[in-house]
Design an enzyme around this catalytic site. Structure first.
Site, PDB file in Angstrom:
ATOM      1  N   THR A  40       0.855  -1.076  -0.038  1.00  0.00           N
ATOM      2  CA  THR A  40      -0.111   0.019   0.025  1.00  0.00           C
ATOM      3  C   THR A  40       0.935   1.302  -0.079  1.00  0.00           C
ATOM      4  O   THR A  40       0.515   2.081  -0.578  1.00  0.00           O
ATOM      5  CB  THR A  40      -0.940   0.045   1.389  1.00  0.00           C
ATOM      6  OG1 THR A  40      -1.792  -1.123   0.916  1.00  0.00           O
ATOM      7  CG2 THR A  40      -1.777   1.265   1.253  1.00  0.00           C
ATOM      8  N   HIS A  49      -2.733  14.647   5.155  1.00  0.00           N
ATOM      9  CA  HIS A  49      -4.087  15.050   5.373  1.00  0.00           C
ATOM     10  C   HIS A  49      -3.858  15.971   6.691  1.00  0.00           C
ATOM     11  O   HIS A  49      -3.254  15.877   7.852  1.00  0.00           O
ATOM     12  CB  HIS A  49      -4.959  13.878   5.707  1.00  0.00           C
ATOM     13  CG  HIS A  49      -5.216  13.343   4.588  1.00  0.00           C
ATOM     14  ND1 HIS A  49      -6.199  13.431   3.514  1.00  0.00           N
ATOM     15  CD2 HIS A  49      -4.647  11.948   3.941  1.00  0.00           C
ATOM     16  CE1 HIS A  49      -6.127  12.690   2.391  1.00  0.00           C
ATOM     17  NE2 HIS A  49      -5.423  11.639   2.895  1.00  0.00           N
ATOM     18  N   VAL A 172       5.816 -14.921   6.206  1.00  0.00           N
ATOM     19  CA  VAL A 172       5.426 -15.572   7.567  1.00  0.00           C
ATOM     20  C   VAL A 172       4.354 -16.426   7.411  1.00  0.00           C
ATOM     21  O   VAL A 172       3.255 -16.272   6.723  1.00  0.00           O
ATOM     22  CB  VAL A 172       5.104 -14.455   8.731  1.00  0.00           C
ATOM     23  CG1 VAL A 172       4.534 -15.308   9.875  1.00  0.00           C
ATOM     24  CG2 VAL A 172       5.957 -13.526   8.837  1.00  0.00           C
ATOM     25  N   CYS A 447      15.594   4.129 -20.552  1.00  0.00           N
ATOM     26  CA  CYS A 447      16.515   3.853 -19.708  1.00  0.00           C
ATOM     27  C   CYS A 447      16.719   2.496 -18.919  1.00  0.00           C
ATOM     28  O   CYS A 447      17.569   2.075 -18.251  1.00  0.00           O
ATOM     29  CB  CYS A 447      16.222   5.054 -18.445  1.00  0.00           C
ATOM     30  SG  CYS A 447      14.957   4.758 -17.598  1.00  0.00           S
TER      31      CYS A 447
END
Length: 485
Positions: A40, A49, A172, A447
């Site tokens: 995320t 914010h 995990v 590139c």
């Protein structure tokens, strides 16, 4: 035996690691991907914010305002891009002006300073390209923009310099309760630890459910974005929001800290925790909604689209409505959840780091380090440096005079720095997030071959072994079994 194991090297996990590295603790960060900032934290709005949206009295509201206050000083300390540009919430109906006033009152209860209501005329003075339908707005001068991967990488590097171990490719698979704490199993190794911190993003429910009978469910909420060329980056100065709904703050229009323009995100609950694909329907929604905020969405200047996932908690008996879950699991002492960190999680990260560190201090009572290094220097940008600074860098290392990415003016020296520094880049995307090579208008068309060549040379591996991002994401087709490299 470790004192602390942190699961997840996103912005929350890295912020916690950085705060805990102030203390005499043996600590490791386990990340299933091959780099920090692969979930995320790499695909979001990059917004700090102000804090007017969260419900007063919630942990989310408190950490938002605290994190926003800390971010500018942290950007100077750890040298990552940040700009306080202010944010504006647009209202498109005279009848909805009372909702702007409610947002203002909510923000003031949360401790946000400087909020004011703008008339249509006042709005046009600060944002002349605003849409014709905008009737009024809430202005928050505390709003800001930040580089999300720059922030996450800076936190991680500083934590590593101060002794935190980072283990990549460490998914995990199981966690067992033990008399001393927990035994954390990955596919390659097991770790004994006194404390576990679950900062696993959209997978935090899976990690939590390994140790707790109070089951958690996280539903990924996909948000799709459009990114535009820098030649329209000054179309707006502030971050433009629309009045929020139950699904979030709606489609925004914002400059990025690097000078691009960005619109998005959508909000769609999905089942796939890896579902970061974009859709024609989602991008059409972004365009349609953004056209209310600005006069003309510059579609010919779109250079890429992308999607990110927010970790939205849909089931958990201990969760409060519309709030983060940060604290020890009721039936698992020493297991600390940092879950449901959706918007404004990026803004909250510095405060989340301190909040969780305080919990660990209460459990383990560690002593402060006397040699903690609080600052970090980022990769110098030749594109943003003065002529004098460019000449100095090239004199010290001629590789800074060799331009690799022409769109973003990234040099070989910067790429070498990205590879050689703490937690250095090992993939093409790792180079991209640290230097911006490949983020320009051509989107790495020119590139990438040179980046691959430099990576292979520095890592002393064949070019066919270079990965774009995760396992199996080769840039070149790998050799078949029995073939020579």
């Amino acid at each position: 035996m470790y004192d602390v194991i942190i699961i997840g090297a996103g912005v929350s996990g890295c912020a916690i690691a950085r705060e805990l590295s102030r203390f005499e603790l043996k600590m490791a960060v386990l990340e299933k991907a091959l780099d920090v900032c692969e979930g995320t934290s790499k695909a979001n709005s990059g917004i700090v914010h102000a804090g007017y949206d969260a419900k007063p009295g919630t942990l989310k509201a408190r950490l938002n305002v605290e994190g926003s206050h800390k971010m500018e000083a942290l950007s100077r300390e750890l040298d990552f891009p940040y700009k306080r540009n202010g944010s504006i919430v647009l209202c498109f109906d005279e009848k909805d002006k009372d909702k702007l006033c409610e947002l203002k009152q909510r923000g003031e209860l949360n401790g946000v300073e400087g909020l004011s209501i703008l008339s249509r005329e006042e709005l046009l003075q600060v944002e002349p390209n605003v849409g014709d339908g905008a009737a009024a707005a809430l202005y928050a001068p505390a709003g800001a923009i930040v580089c999300p991967f720059g922030l996450t990488i800076a936190l991680a590097e500083n934590a590593a310099v101060n002794g935190a171990e980072f283990v990549f490719g460490a998914k995990v698979s199981d966690i067992q309760k033990k008399s001393y704490g927990y035994l954390v199993h990955t596919e390659k190794q097991s770790y004994e630890t006194k404390v576990v911190i679950n900062a696993a993003g959209v997978y935090a429910d899976k990690i939590h459910n390994m140790v707790s009978e109070n089951k958690m469910k996280i539903t990924p909420r996909r948000g799709e974005y459009l990114l535009y060329d820098k030649n329209v980056g000054n179309m707006v100065k502030h971050t433009l929001f629309q009045l929020p709904t139950a699904l979030g703050k709606g489609i925004l229009v914002t400059p990025t800290v690097h000078g691009n323009l960005m619109t998005g995100p959508t909000a769609q609950d999905i089942s796939d925790k890896e579902g970061t694909d974009t859709s024609s329907e989602g991008l059409k929604q972004v365009i349609k909604q953004a056209s209310f905020s600005i006069e003309a969405v510059p579609l010919k200047q779109v250079i890429t689209s992308f999607a990110g996932l927010r970790a939205h908690i849909t089931e958990y008996p201990e969760a409060l409505e519309d709030d983060f879950v940060i604290g020890q699991a009721v039936d698992a002492p020493g297991f600390i959840d940092v879950a449901g960190i959706e918007s404004p999680g990026l803004s909250c990260a510095p405060a989340i780091g301190e909040y969780v560190a305080d919990m660990v201090k209460g459990l383990l009572h560690p002593s402060h380090k006397t040699d903690f290094i609080s600052t970090r220097k980022g990769i110098p940008s030749m594109a943003l440096s003065s002529d004098e600074e460019r000449h100095r860098l090239i004199k010290e290392n001629p590789a800074y005079g060799n331009v690799v990415c022409r769109c973003e003016m990234v040099t070989e020296g910067e790429i070498l720095d990205a590879i050689r520094r703490p937690l250095g880049a090992r993939t093409i995307d790792g180079i991209k997030r640290r230097t911006r090579a490949g983020m320009g208008r051509c989107q790495s068309g020119f590139c990438n071959p040179k980046v691959v060549e430099i990576l292979a040379r520095e890592l002393q591996i064949d070019e066919s072994a270079i990965l774009k991002s995760g396992e199996g994401a080769w840039y070149l087709l790998p050799p078949k079994e029995g073939e020579e490299l």
